[in-house]
Design an enzyme around this catalytic site. Sequence first.
Site, short mmCIF file in Angstrom:
data_model
loop_
_atom_site.label_atom_id
_atom_site.label_comp_id
_atom_site.label_asym_id
_atom_site.label_seq_id
_atom_site.Cartn_x
_atom_site.Cartn_y
_atom_site.Cartn_z
N PHE A 173 -9.67 -4.30 10.66
CA PHE A 173 -9.00 -4.07 9.38
C PHE A 173 -8.07 -5.24 9.10
O PHE A 173 -7.68 -5.98 10.02
CB PHE A 173 -8.22 -2.75 9.42
CG PHE A 173 -8.60 -1.80 8.31
CD1 PHE A 173 -9.87 -1.32 8.18
CD2 PHE A 173 -7.65 -1.38 7.38
CE1 PHE A 173 -10.22 -0.44 7.16
CE2 PHE A 173 -7.98 -0.50 6.36
CZ PHE A 173 -9.27 -0.03 6.25
N GLN A 295 1.59 -2.21 -4.11
CA GLN A 295 0.42 -2.86 -3.53
C GLN A 295 -0.79 -2.74 -4.44
O GLN A 295 -1.13 -1.65 -4.92
CB GLN A 295 0.07 -2.23 -2.18
CG GLN A 295 -1.13 -2.89 -1.52
CD GLN A 295 -1.33 -2.42 -0.09
OE1 GLN A 295 -2.00 -1.42 0.15
NE2 GLN A 295 -0.74 -3.13 0.86
N HIS A 297 -4.70 -3.05 -4.28
CA HIS A 297 -5.82 -3.11 -3.34
C HIS A 297 -6.83 -4.12 -3.88
O HIS A 297 -7.15 -4.10 -5.08
CB HIS A 297 -6.48 -1.74 -3.19
CG HIS A 297 -7.36 -1.63 -2.00
ND1 HIS A 297 -8.59 -2.26 -1.92
CD2 HIS A 297 -7.21 -0.97 -0.82
CE1 HIS A 297 -9.14 -1.98 -0.75
NE2 HIS A 297 -8.32 -1.21 -0.07
N LEU A 307 -11.47 3.40 -5.51
CA LEU A 307 -11.25 2.61 -4.29
C LEU A 307 -12.55 2.29 -3.56
O LEU A 307 -13.39 3.17 -3.36
CB LEU A 307 -10.31 3.38 -3.36
CG LEU A 307 -10.05 2.77 -1.98
CD1 LEU A 307 -9.29 1.46 -2.12
CD2 LEU A 307 -9.26 3.73 -1.11
N GLU A 310 -11.20 -1.07 2.47
CA GLU A 310 -11.11 -2.31 3.23
C GLU A 310 -12.07 -2.27 4.43
O GLU A 310 -12.44 -3.30 4.98
CB GLU A 310 -9.67 -2.48 3.71
CG GLU A 310 -9.31 -3.83 4.24
CD GLU A 310 -7.81 -3.96 4.42
OE1 GLU A 310 -7.38 -4.40 5.50
OE2 GLU A 310 -7.06 -3.61 3.49
N ARG A 341 -3.52 -7.39 2.38
CA ARG A 341 -4.00 -7.04 1.04
C ARG A 341 -3.35 -7.86 -0.06
O ARG A 341 -4.01 -8.19 -1.05
CB ARG A 341 -3.77 -5.55 0.80
CG ARG A 341 -4.72 -4.69 1.59
CD ARG A 341 -4.42 -3.21 1.42
NE ARG A 341 -5.41 -2.42 2.16
CZ ARG A 341 -5.34 -1.10 2.28
NH1 ARG A 341 -4.32 -0.44 1.75
NH2 ARG A 341 -6.26 -0.44 2.95
N HIS A 408 -2.60 0.52 -5.83
CA HIS A 408 -3.08 1.39 -4.75
C HIS A 408 -1.98 2.13 -4.00
O HIS A 408 -2.17 3.27 -3.58
CB HIS A 408 -3.87 0.52 -3.76
CG HIS A 408 -4.45 1.28 -2.60
ND1 HIS A 408 -5.34 2.33 -2.76
CD2 HIS A 408 -4.27 1.15 -1.25
CE1 HIS A 408 -5.68 2.80 -1.58
NE2 HIS A 408 -5.05 2.11 -0.65
N ARG A 452 2.14 -3.16 2.72
CA ARG A 452 1.60 -2.27 3.75
C ARG A 452 0.28 -2.81 4.29
O ARG A 452 -0.58 -3.24 3.52
CB ARG A 452 1.37 -0.86 3.18
CG ARG A 452 0.70 0.08 4.18
CD ARG A 452 0.57 1.48 3.64
NE ARG A 452 -0.39 1.62 2.56
CZ ARG A 452 -1.71 1.67 2.70
NH1 ARG A 452 -2.26 1.53 3.91
NH2 ARG A 452 -2.49 1.83 1.66
#
Length: 666
Positions: A173, A295, A297, A307, A310, A341, A408, A452
Amino acid sequence: NPTQNNYSCSRSFLKRRRRKMMLVNAARRTLRVSTYQGLRNLSVSTALRNTGQAYPVIDHEFDAVVVGAGGAGLRAAFGLTEQGFSVACITKLFPTRSHTVAAQGGINASLGNMEEDHWTYHMYDTVKGSDWLGDQNSIHYMTKEAPAAVYELENYGMPFSRTEEGRIYQRAFGGQSLDFGKGGQAHRCCAVADRTGHSLLHTLYGQSLRFNTSYFIEYFALDLIMSDEGECVGVLALCQEDGTLHRFHAKNTVLATGGFGRCFFSATSAHACTGDGNAMASRAGLQNEDMEFVQFHPTGIYGAGCLITEGCRGEGGILLNSEGEPYMARYAPTAKDLASRDVVSRSSTIEIREGRGCGPNKDHVYLQLSHLPAEILHERLPGISETAQIFAGVDVTKEPIPVLPTVHYNMGGVTTNYRGQALLHKNGQDQVIPGLYAAGEVACASVHGANRLGANSLLDLVIFGRACANTIAEENTPGEKIAPLPKNAGEQSIANLDSVRHANGAVPVADIRLEMQRNMQNHAAVFRDGPVLREGKELLADTYAKMRNDMKVSDRGMVFNTDLIEALELQNLLTCAQQTITGAEAREESRGAHSREDFKARSDEYDYTKPLEGQTKKPVEEHWRKHTISELDFDTGKVTLSYRPVIDETLDQAECKTVPPVIRVY
């Protein structure tokens, strides 16, 4: 006549069925009323007398009340019930419809199932991901507790995907590394295919049913009840089913209401993500922290905003521009598509701005998965394959998915410490607010800082939901005496409810909401600029005034009045939006998800691009490595800002040393 007989039989059956259901519902109502602590009318304020309205209020008493039934709320609720506390869980949705259900990628923990790993590496990555705005005591606590939290979920029955050896499967990730950034890509994200949030929420809800938690489903929390001494003593809520008002008198209150992504026009957030807990705190005169950090995404489906996890890039997916170039190699030579991100979102936006976007309007980029084996897509990304087909009309085994950076997650929220206790920062000191806790996206612990890392949000939920329960259990005993409710507790909230219900201006709720969302999308996006932010701030102030003075609510009823609920949610959204854009306009630097085109550099206490030797540390007033604290005047919408130092000390320097700031590159 057989047909007539059949018709008579079915009509007779329906009559009996209807009568049985009426008796069952009557019994339910009797049971519900019999559990109430009391039924009486609040004294009616002048504002209410003028309308001739009186609102009956039903009182309840519990050791603790949890507002929200997503991952954090459920973990806090059954954690308390398990330890003998009487607990009410208030939720405006059925628990398994909470937005935790939409999380896809996974939950981070240094289990070491794919390669040797350690929680201190996870801590380093989280501090770096936060762009050194995260509080390192909270990050220390979260990353150290992560493996135990994941094994706890496994023991509760969460069906993690497995390796061939039968261990929990962990995927790569973004922003995750080994050996403090020197050991290559880490595989730390524990996954249930691409439906991890769905699995987590159902696991926690199933677990909660083992315990005697009292659920109040489809109850809309209106406001916190604060004593004259500044202690939180409960919550006022509206039952959507029958329009009754309920005062929950409790020694401890846990906010777990999620984020406020719906401030923006395009967001992966559910329509229920309206910042209710943050706005409740603001109306109670409390503070929110770092609300400007939003944030984006990198991969929301173009045109729909849904969404695309990731995890796609973790399994080997590649972002492409119109020239077919995997462009992330230019922006993050080491991590490439698995940079953090904020870095990936800015990179995609730059590609579009510079004319290398895809499609007829060159306004998006492509996420390619077709080079991956079909069996991998089927086994590890089944939900994404389905979502892409439905919302983009794309077969991922043959075509790329059109994607665009999309709102996001909110890094900011109610200020808390690593134990889940809500804080008030006054005169340079943190003060614990007695009786109030927060966990999940509504809170700011601050483990995420300015950005994040993917798969740290589900971890945040279970770690700090559990922390709230444990802290309450350490400091209280079941059945303990509760401070009395203040005189006319909740009256101001009911006056606001009555005012909104009878709002008779010229502008419908939906129009005001759309105006706010377009304003935020246009003025507080991936890249921000001073003049644009100032214009957005002025426009948003006009929108706030319109909401207060010229809003139109058409339905005057109290039973399942969705127009009323949406108007109350609009108040909450605008309360959050005002603090977001004001904090963004004031912060004259670029850090994490907050990227200013007129202040491109990060502003720290030292210039970390140069050797520290010979440099003098700047005072906190002269740099921006500090938390923004915001307070809002509900009547005027005016936001007041102050600042709080970042906590660099870990919980135990011998166990885990502070991660010193450096320039963040991937």
